[in-house]
Design an enzyme around this catalytic site. Structure first.
Site, PDB file in Angstrom:
ATOM      1  N   GLY A  24       5.180   8.611  -7.749  1.00 19.99           N
ATOM      2  CA  GLY A  24       5.711   9.102  -6.477  1.00 19.99           C
ATOM      3  C   GLY A  24       7.202   9.367  -6.592  1.00 19.99           C
TER       4      GLY A  24
ATOM      5  N   GLU B 199      -2.737   0.671  -8.184  1.00 21.81           N
ATOM      6  CA  GLU B 199      -2.486  -0.763  -8.400  1.00 21.81           C
ATOM      7  C   GLU B 199      -3.705  -1.469  -8.994  1.00 21.81           C
ATOM      8  OE1 GLU B 199       0.459  -1.967  -8.237  1.00 21.81           O
ATOM      9  OE2 GLU B 199       1.374  -0.263  -7.240  1.00 21.81           O
TER      10      GLU B 199
ATOM     11  N   THR C 288       1.959   5.899 -15.634  1.00 20.04           N
ATOM     12  CA  THR C 288       0.696   6.581 -15.950  1.00 20.04           C
ATOM     13  C   THR C 288       0.927   7.970 -16.534  1.00 20.04           C
ATOM     14  OG1 THR C 288       0.603   7.360 -13.675  1.00 20.04           O
ATOM     15  CG2 THR C 288      -0.687   5.420 -14.215  1.00 20.04           C
TER      16      THR C 288
END
Lengths: 661, 661
Positions: A178, A421, A139
């Site tokens: 992350g 997700e 992203t």
């Protein structure tokens, strides 16, 4: 042990341990889960201070420490089964995400799936031994769900046989992955591949981002943490800006697509190869919704039995707040939901593993249905659980706001599942696309199999064109099988309504795409009804597997409560479709109230059966022993603002002010 | 300025400034509000670092600093009007609660209302000059809404003419009062008064808790902060444990009730004297719901116009996400709700002030209605706004989780309104008590006045006993006045249903109290419908006051959207009561979709009209200029985890691990 909660446990009508076995999937699974949990709980390395008292930097620090220890210990204990790793990891981090999540869950698996043998040699073992720590950078700050919109470029330079990576705009900065901010030294970067003057779309590249010796960012790399969030304090979600970063040609993941040394591009044989992982992760989230909502229910229901408040009858002692009908109405449908979702999670997990077998034998036939189901159920269960956690929190009154209750933390840790997700509304529309496609197949004369086969019958019903006021087929409000039928017909009706809306838009000369967008509300509603039907249906199916009479009885009550509560909440749908009459809807709400009273004596036993240890709940309100207030007081006294009797702000601001006014 | 958001503003069909005046209550009010805001914004003393980057102790520290400066400056600027103080204060603390809230909002007002002249001399001026800093200690760790349950005791000792205060149990520790933990040196303590061997119930006592010179806790006092919470980082909500704390007899607030030197007790003349303040605070919360939901809508709607994502038509550029029907459906009904609640807040405020005039002239007749209305509307609006803020946050995708969006902070600051000043379910039941009482009065042949007068008609309708399938009176889905009627009849029907449920319970020989508890779900539902009716009705009334055609037009669209959305969400109620037919409900949902498209060009102008400056929103997503991503990137780079390139945890845990594996 608090006497109120002790009495609750004595009143239970069933054997808690038996229900725990059903939830775990058998006594052996319960035994092994507990064994793994004790490995963590008895491990002095994992005894830690209360995270609520730490700064974000400290929380990140402790998480890295625990993750590092966890990796070592998993190898020591030889825990290698994915489910067991998941269990150990959840216990170490108390269900929180951690800095190595993407290394373990995305970087290593992506190498396994998409790396060439040469790349496996170069990257996999170093990554396995944490010399390489990786993340998965997809992203961008301006681009999320719609992957084709990603802007990062990887341009092949045949002169040096390198790719040159760039973030050409602000909106193309990688954002959110992350472990990217501080932990990782490598990233799998998704970028638009340009070669020989043409763009070949999105491909994955292994990009070193920090020095293997000093951990400093490499030239051309701007990398850091994206700042504080709603929860996720342990994770360094990061940003990554690339400026003419050169990587060797061999760092493109080339198991399928390739770029030859001269820059010519070789297409991958199939584009559907990562499909399965996505389905798997979404299916897992369904189970996570169940477990998280269960945790919130444990806390709220246990606390509601030790909390006394107000009065029902004047002069008598303050009753347990769980004796209030409004409190039961807040909590018991959520408890039923947690059970329902648990069984749906089991089904999704089983189905995924069954289908994976088929897929490995070349049979992809069931994948589209599971894909559609996992998208919709991911959205349906996470939305419900997310708002359900907050309902549980608010049912605890003021103390639900205290971080000692654990409820605020449970919420902020869980609510991102509604977005990651696959954003939930987008997920619902994916499921709707499958439903509409199925509906059109029926209209075209095909017969459907599988979970959407109800659309076959719906078509028949439609053809008969019964008047709205006609009496529906006899529905028995007390019979779950009968209610499953009603849910099924509701879903069929709403799929039909959505299809008609699209039809009408097309008749107004709207394009296919605008017709879809102008019917999106109806499409989401149809997906929602479809998922609701699936949940009720699977709950009924689960009841059929349960042998123990007492357990069967209490779960049947829960299932009926779940189904009737859904009818009460969506009564308009059922009345509109003439599936229920007004007296039946009234009857459903009366029955609902009876079921609340009926469940009341089993409430604590039903949450006990989830078998969450105090060490994992970490909630003063949800303690097994019910000694809530003593624990809250101790917790408060040890909190950071109480480390001095007089806060420095008194001397700095208040004292000087007093003389001035 | 981002070109997308610029274009939006050009497309608006009305004059934003005129709507701002309506929201403020007139152009002069707008002018003065802006003047006060600029006093804060241009004040170098109030320029501060991003609170998201600070620890809780630092946030408390900055809040005390700002509060101290605020007190000085309010006196300097001679701002004394309560509304203007509120405006200045909100601007200084960006809408957050602060450590002196209870000193200013409870301690001083309680002295004014309940202190004797002698007590005023002794306490008020020192408190006014912040030598005495006070709080109001009512709730206990085991006792909230139900005041009679409080356990703290104040026992009169005639020998020394002192009260001896004690916290006899753990559950009696005072818990939650703002400013109690660290800031206050005095507390008004609510305790059960014992004298001459009898308990005279709850009374208020002024208790010194910290030394006026050193700020250390006094003997017998255990005081501290209750620890981290969901939000409220600036406030030191505290605990207070009293052990044989002696205060002079003259520290009991004795304007009404008294204890004579010999210990004989003198009753207060009336118990209803604090009634009005409670009503006032709850009415204020209604307005706060509106403003807070407005903030969340500003952020989500502005961001939705600059965010591009996915595709509606293949090959075309990614559309603004506000062009998706699902996004409009998430946000526009909430925008309409923010407007609706704003006008309800204005009504409540006006009514309160009007009635206060009557009360001072001895006319209490309208107080019970306002009391019932403020309880229900406090619950109705805070619940709606609380979940609405989260819906806005989630509509922003991933970035809604970033604290730079301000949305997480807005939520945690606001959601406690659902619990404080009267827990929402309890509030709904209070309103229900009034509704049921009114219903019974009608049954007994009385005619009602005021907002519940619709129950008169309902009784007539009931008498006619029309069959359920009968066609309802002609409802025009496009006419707000017609919809108000439908909402009214729905409320009447649900009050009747609740009354019947109680009746049936009584017929089953249940006690009055158990019958009430066993009908509590129906009672809450009736209150909810009553409040919903009031909101729609007041929105319609407001439209009647608006002269400007363009503004009237856009607000009419919002009002209709609000009403039809409520019908779509609660269609079961309307169908069940035969107030709408199935085709009408379908028509309502079709019309709803048209209204979404109709509002689309005015969406940004409608949020601009709320006139929140960037400095008060403090949101990277909600910026007026729409330059979202640049700002987010700058913000992230300056966040604490990025103050070093390499986090210390790398050297402590990861580096050593690499050599071990």
């Amino acid at each position: 042990m608090n006497p109120d909660i002790q009495r609750e446990r004595k009143n239970a009508s069933f054997d808690v341990e038996k229900l725990t076995h059903i939830l775990d999937g058998g006594p052996e699974k319960t035994r092994r889960r507990r064994e793994i949990e004790l490995l963590v709980i008895n491990d002095p390395d994992f005894q830690h201070e209360d995270l609520n008292f730490l700064s974000r930097s400290e929380r990140y620090d402790r998480a890295v420490k625990k993750s590092a220890q966890m990796i070592q210990k998993l190898r020591e204990y030889n825990i290698a089964d994915p489910e067991e790793i998941y269990c150990y990891k959840s216990c170490v981090h108390c269900g929180r995400p951690e800095p190595l999540d993407l290394h373990l869950g995305m970087f290593l698996p992506t190498l396994l799936n998409q790396a060439t043998p040469e790349q496996m040699d170069r990257f996999f073992m170093p990554a396995w031994n944490l010399e390489i720590i990786g993340t998965y950078a997809q992203t961008e700050i301006g681009h999320g769900t719609h992957l084709r919109g990603l802007e990062t470029t990887a341009t092949y330079d045949p002169a040096t046989q390198e790719f040159v990576l760039n973030s050409p705009t602000i909106s193309s900065i990688k954002w959110w992955p992350g472990g990217l901010g501080k932990t990782s030294n490598h990233a799998i970067v998704l970028a638009q591949l340009h070669s020989q003057g043409r763009c070949h779309g999105l491909h994955a590249f292994i990009v070193p981002i920090r020095s293997m010796s000093t951990h400093e960012p490499l030239p051309g790399i701007t990398v850091g943490d994206i700042g504080p969030k709603f929860g996720f304090d342990e994770v360094d979600n990061g940003y990554l800006k690339l400026k003419n970063v050169r990587i060797p040609r061999e760092n493109m993941l080339m198991k399928y697509a390739k770029v030859e040394p001269d820059g010519s591009y070789v297409k991958p044989p199939s584009a559907k190869l990562t499909y399965g992982t996505m389905v798997f992760i979404r299916s897992m989230i369904v189970g996570q919704s169940a477990r998280t909502l269960a945790k919130a229910c444990i806390i709220a229901i246990r606390y509601s039995t030790v909390r006394h408040q107000s009065e029902i009858r004047p002069g008598e002692p303050e009753p347990q707040i769980l004796d209030y009908q409004t409190q039961q109405y807040k909590l018991f449908p959520l408890l039923a939901t947690a059970y329902a979702f648990h069984f749906v999670g089991q089904y999704m997990n089983n189905t995924y593993h069954r289908i994976t077998g088929d897929i490995s034998q070349g049979d992809f036939s069931e994948l589209p249905e599971l894909h559609a189901l996992s998208a919709g159920l991911k959205a349906f269960t996470t939305w419900t659980a997310s708002s359900g956690i907050e309902a549980c929190r608010m049912s605890c009154g003021g103390h639900g706001y205290s971080r000692s209750s654990a409820l605020p933390d449970i919420y902020v840790t869980f609510t991102p599942t509604c977005t990651y997700e696959g954003e939930n509304t987008v997920m619902m529309l994916q499921t709707a696309r499958y439903l509409l496609k199925s509906y059109r197949q029926v209209q075209a004369g095909q017969r459907l199999n599988g979970i959407v086969s109800y659309l076959n019958d719906a078509e028949q019903q439609r053809v008969q064109a019964r008047p709205v006021s006609a009496r529906p087929t006899v529905v028995n409000i007390n019979d779950l099988a009968s209610l499953v039928e009603v849910y099924k017909l509701r879903a069929a009706k709403l799929v039909e309504l959505a299809a008609k809306s699209i039809q009408q838009e097309l008749q107004r000369r709207k394009s296919q795409e605008d017709a879809w967008n102008n019917s999106a509300i109806d499409l989401v509603r149809a997906s929602d009804a479809h998922c609701h039907y699936v949940v009720v249906k699977l709950f009924l199916a689960k009841l059929g597997e349960i042998g123990d009479t007492a357990v069967h009885s209490v779960l049947s009550t829960l299932a009926l409560l779940y189904a009737l509560h859904g009818i009460a909440q969506n009564s308009g749908d059922f009345l509109q479709a003439a599936l229920l009459t007004v007296p039946q809807v009234l009857q459903a709400t009366v029955r609902l109230k009876e079921l609340l009273s009926q469940l009341r004596p089993n409430a604590v036993a039903l949450v006990d059966a989830f078998d969450y240890r105090d060490q994992m709940l970490n909630s003063s309100l949800g303690r097994y022993d019910g000694n809530v207030y003593e624990h809250m007081f101790d917790w408060a006294r040890s909190s950071p603002l109480n480390c001095t009797e007089v806060h420095e702000s008194y001397h700095k601001y208040l004292k000087p002010l007093q003389s001035k006014l």
